[in-house]
Design a protein around this motif. Structure first.
Motif, short mmCIF file in Angstrom:
data_model
loop_
_atom_site.label_atom_id
_atom_site.label_comp_id
_atom_site.label_asym_id
_atom_site.label_seq_id
_atom_site.Cartn_x
_atom_site.Cartn_y
_atom_site.Cartn_z
N ASN A 143 5.85 4.18 -6.01
CA ASN A 143 6.18 2.96 -6.77
C ASN A 143 7.45 2.83 -7.37
O ASN A 143 8.02 2.11 -7.87
CB ASN A 143 5.12 2.43 -7.72
CG ASN A 143 5.10 3.48 -9.28
OD1 ASN A 143 5.66 4.65 -9.01
ND2 ASN A 143 4.41 3.04 -10.11
N ARG A 146 9.50 -0.26 -7.42
CA ARG A 146 8.96 -1.25 -8.25
C ARG A 146 9.10 -0.83 -9.92
O ARG A 146 9.64 -1.65 -10.79
CB ARG A 146 7.51 -1.71 -8.05
CG ARG A 146 7.09 -2.76 -8.87
CD ARG A 146 5.57 -3.31 -8.34
NE ARG A 146 5.63 -3.83 -6.95
CZ ARG A 146 6.15 -4.85 -6.61
NH1 ARG A 146 6.48 -5.64 -7.38
NH2 ARG A 146 6.08 -5.22 -5.20
N MET A 147 8.82 0.31 -10.31
CA MET A 147 8.68 0.81 -11.58
C MET A 147 9.81 1.99 -11.93
O MET A 147 9.90 2.39 -13.06
CB MET A 147 7.31 1.59 -11.81
CG MET A 147 6.20 0.69 -11.60
SD MET A 147 6.11 -0.62 -12.73
CE MET A 147 5.23 0.07 -14.10
N LYS A 199 0.71 2.05 -18.53
CA LYS A 199 0.65 0.92 -17.83
C LYS A 199 -1.13 0.33 -17.70
O LYS A 199 -1.81 1.02 -17.72
CB LYS A 199 1.04 1.11 -16.35
CG LYS A 199 0.42 -0.10 -15.50
CD LYS A 199 1.48 -0.46 -14.43
CE LYS A 199 1.19 -1.85 -13.35
NZ LYS A 199 0.89 -3.10 -14.27
N ILE A 201 -4.25 -1.47 -16.95
CA ILE A 201 -4.89 -1.63 -15.59
C ILE A 201 -6.35 -2.38 -15.55
O ILE A 201 -6.75 -2.01 -17.03
CB ILE A 201 -5.10 -0.22 -14.59
CG1 ILE A 201 -5.83 0.72 -15.35
CG2 ILE A 201 -3.70 -0.10 -14.01
CD1 ILE A 201 -6.23 2.04 -14.35
N TYR A 230 3.52 -4.92 -2.43
CA TYR A 230 2.67 -3.94 -2.78
C TYR A 230 3.27 -3.36 -4.31
O TYR A 230 4.33 -3.09 -4.46
CB TYR A 230 2.35 -3.01 -1.83
CG TYR A 230 1.70 -3.35 -0.62
CD1 TYR A 230 0.44 -3.58 -0.51
CD2 TYR A 230 2.55 -3.63 0.51
CE1 TYR A 230 -0.07 -4.14 0.53
CE2 TYR A 230 1.79 -4.14 1.63
CZ TYR A 230 0.59 -4.35 1.74
OH TYR A 230 0.01 -4.98 2.94
N ASP A 231 2.07 -2.84 -4.89
CA ASP A 231 2.60 -1.92 -6.20
C ASP A 231 3.00 -0.31 -5.73
O ASP A 231 3.74 0.07 -6.41
CB ASP A 231 1.16 -1.94 -7.00
CG ASP A 231 0.84 -2.98 -7.64
OD1 ASP A 231 1.70 -3.79 -8.16
OD2 ASP A 231 -0.44 -3.48 -7.62
N TYR A 232 2.33 0.01 -4.55
CA TYR A 232 2.85 1.51 -3.88
C TYR A 232 2.89 1.27 -2.53
O TYR A 232 2.23 0.57 -2.03
CB TYR A 232 1.70 2.47 -4.61
CG TYR A 232 1.45 2.54 -6.10
CD1 TYR A 232 2.03 3.62 -6.74
CD2 TYR A 232 0.49 1.81 -6.71
CE1 TYR A 232 1.99 3.76 -7.98
CE2 TYR A 232 0.11 1.99 -7.91
CZ TYR A 232 0.88 3.07 -8.63
OH TYR A 232 0.60 3.13 -10.02
N ASN A 251 -2.36 -1.71 -3.78
CA ASN A 251 -2.39 -2.75 -5.02
C ASN A 251 -3.51 -2.31 -6.18
O ASN A 251 -4.60 -1.68 -5.84
CB ASN A 251 -2.49 -4.14 -4.46
CG ASN A 251 -1.19 -4.48 -3.82
OD1 ASN A 251 -0.37 -4.42 -4.45
ND2 ASN A 251 -1.32 -5.16 -2.87
N TYR A 252 -2.96 -2.53 -7.16
CA TYR A 252 -4.11 -2.28 -8.35
C TYR A 252 -5.11 -3.37 -7.91
O TYR A 252 -4.92 -4.46 -7.52
CB TYR A 252 -3.39 -2.82 -9.61
CG TYR A 252 -2.42 -1.63 -10.19
CD1 TYR A 252 -2.87 -0.44 -10.39
CD2 TYR A 252 -0.98 -1.99 -10.28
CE1 TYR A 252 -1.89 0.61 -10.97
CE2 TYR A 252 -0.07 -1.11 -10.84
CZ TYR A 252 -0.57 0.10 -11.13
OH TYR A 252 0.39 1.08 -11.29
#
Ligand code: FAD
Length: 474
Positions: A143, A146-147, A199, A201, A230-232, A251-252
């Motif tokens: 990720n 994003r992160m 994080k 979840i 997507y998250d990853y 995705n989560y």
């Protein structure tokens, strides 16, 4: 194992567990004999520096030794093994803030926080790494786009400097050291405790969308176009046929809040294959396939089995730590081990450069057996590897016969990456020279790093085989 013994070390009396031993890198392609000390307190760390100074030895820090190269090796010197400092000191399930000693592993961390509904925001592809090692290299996950890197989620750390000073760093306090010790490869001081934000979840599951890609171009487009949704996201690339591959984008999950799925038992990877064969034995079965025809067979089989677009749910541990599924898989590469070469390129130059690289490897009979692609974003850490672009990690088998040829080819790859405006990751590559390092980091960053090092380590005690390679002998 923490028993102490007073011992005489080069005519100095010293009170700490130690061994003289040959340490290896993760890929088993390099090794170095060293004095391994296992401190458990800040005082013992300082005592090690005091001893190093008296005995004219250098000191390297080592977490779990999972770097693919010489980052935690120190031929003939002292290696401070931080894995004895492995306590989770504070955990607040209300805010998701955790404070740990630097030898705590990602495995210990996720197992502590997940039952309360939290997950580490950035993890490596193995859970064996320590927080100290993760900060030293400033690791990224699937990720990264994003992160960011792990350093972006550190709110504070403490460290012991070779001068004996104990300092606290945060984005605001000692900000210059915060941004350079994270990514600083243990060359400025020893990180002793780390405070991290986890994080939140909602589920113990993650939803994975898998689809095939037929060419390298299609794979890179998929990463670029898919990442915002997507998250990853991560790609597997068949680097033998060059181009066949598969994307896993995840995705989560928010609609399956079953607390049982957040428990360690549910997440833990099974230790038997098909419920029968102990996984410790698997690498022996894999060994005969770790040659050019075998790798072709595995890659072709993997691609053929994955040509259908599909979606499935799996545990966080299974998604993130796939490589841990086969313990000691790296031994399948044989006696001389493997080298991983990871390059980071702007999206504009990635396709052409990697096409040339893979064609060169094929032409020279030095194909990579595994290729992994990721999407990245830049960050503010001094020795950062990330950029707005993509990365390709290639695993190469090392043999007695190909070692010199491989080394030469990887140095040529370095030049291609430099020409294409790319960057390198000091936890992975084994060939990058001081000249290349200066060219990609820039004179200003190298000078800033050296100036900070003069401040934190005036006697130049912290050195590793990697440091001598990428910054030259001090
Ligand atoms: C199977 C596998 C998958 C991987 N996947 C990824 C991935 O997805 N993303 C990624 O970014 N990396 C990945 N890596 C690389 C790995 O995350 C890094 O090399 C990481 O630094 C290893 O942590 P370690 O605890 O083993 O540290 P080591 O390898 O022992 O040390 C790493 C560096 O940190 C320094 N260091 C160690 N402890 C301290 C300390 N207390 N204070 C300051 N410096 C310290 C060392 O001197 C060294 O320079 C992977 C490695 C493996 C083997």
């Amino acid at each position: 194992m923490n028993a102490r013994a007073t011992f005489n070390f080069k005519h100095e009396t010293f009170n700490m567990k130690n061994t003289f031993t040959t340490l290896e890198n993760f890929g088993h392609s390099q090794s170095a004999p060293s004095y391994r000390f296992t401190p458990t307190t800040a005082d013992e760390i300082y005592e090690s520096f005091r001893l190093a100074k008296k005995t004219d030895l250098t000191v390297t820090l080592r977490g779990a030794g999972r770097s693919y190269n010489d980052a935690s090796l120190n031929g003939g010197g002292i290696v401070l093994d931080i894995t004895g400092m492995n306590q989770i000191l504070e955990w607040d399930p209300g805010s998701g803030t955790v404070r740990c000693e630097a030898g705590v592993t990602l495995e210990q961390l996720w197992q502590k926080v997940l039952p309360d509904g939290w997950w580490p925001p950035v993890v490596s592809g193995t859970m064996a790494t320590t927080l100290g090692g993760c900060l030293g290299a400033n690791i990224h996950g699937k990720n990264n786009f994003r992160m960011g890197t792990i350093g972006e989620h550190v709110t504070e750390f403490t460290a012991v400097l070779p001068t004996g000073a104990e300092i606290t760093c945060s984005p605001k306090k000692n900000s210059d050291l915060f941004h350079s010790m994270i990514s600083g490869l243990g060359m400025l001081g020893v990180i002793t405790t780390v405070t991290l934000q986890m994080k939140k979840i909602d589920s113990g599951l993650i939803e994975v969308h898998a689809w095939p890609t037929r060419t390298l171009a299609e794979q890179l487009d998929s990463l670029l176009e898919g990442a915002p949704n997507y998250d990853y996201i991560v790609g597997w690339l068949d680097t033998i046929t060059i181009g066949h591959g598969q994307i896993h984008a995840a995705n989560y999950v928010h609609d399956d809040p079953d607390p049982a799925k957040m428990q360690v038992d549910f997440q833990t990877l099974p230790n038997r294959l098909f419920g029968v064969m102990p996984k410790e034995l698997l690498h022996y079965i894999m060994t005969p396939f770790f040659n050019n025809p075998g790798a072709w067979l595995i890659n072709t089989g993997k691609y053929t089995a994955s040509v259908r677009r599909h979606t499935f749910r799996q545990s966080h541990a299974a998604f993130h730590f796939l490589l841990d599924y086969i313990p000691k898989w790296e031994l399948s590469y044989g006696r001389n081990g493997l080298i991983q070469y990871q390059s980071f390129l702007p999206k504009e130059t990635a396709l052409q450069t990697w096409s040339e690289m893979l064609a060169t490897a094929k032409k020279r009979g030095l194909p990579s057996y595994l290729g992994v692609t990721k999407r990245h974003r830049p960050d503010d850490f001094l020795l950062s590897h990330a950029l707005d672009g993509l990365s390709l990690a290639l695993d190469f088998k090392v043999t007695d016969r190909n070692r010199a040829k491989l080394s030469k080819m990887l140095q040529e790859f370095d030049q291609m990456v430099l020409d294409a405006g790319g960057r390198f990751y000091f936890a992975k590559n084994s060939e990058t020279s001081a000249e290349t390092t200066r060219a990609f980091l820039g004179d200003e960053a190298v000078m800033r790093f050296k100036k900070l090092k003069k401040r934190t380590d005036p006697d130049g005690l912290l050195e590793s085989d990697l440091y001598r390679r990428i910054f030259g002998n001090s």
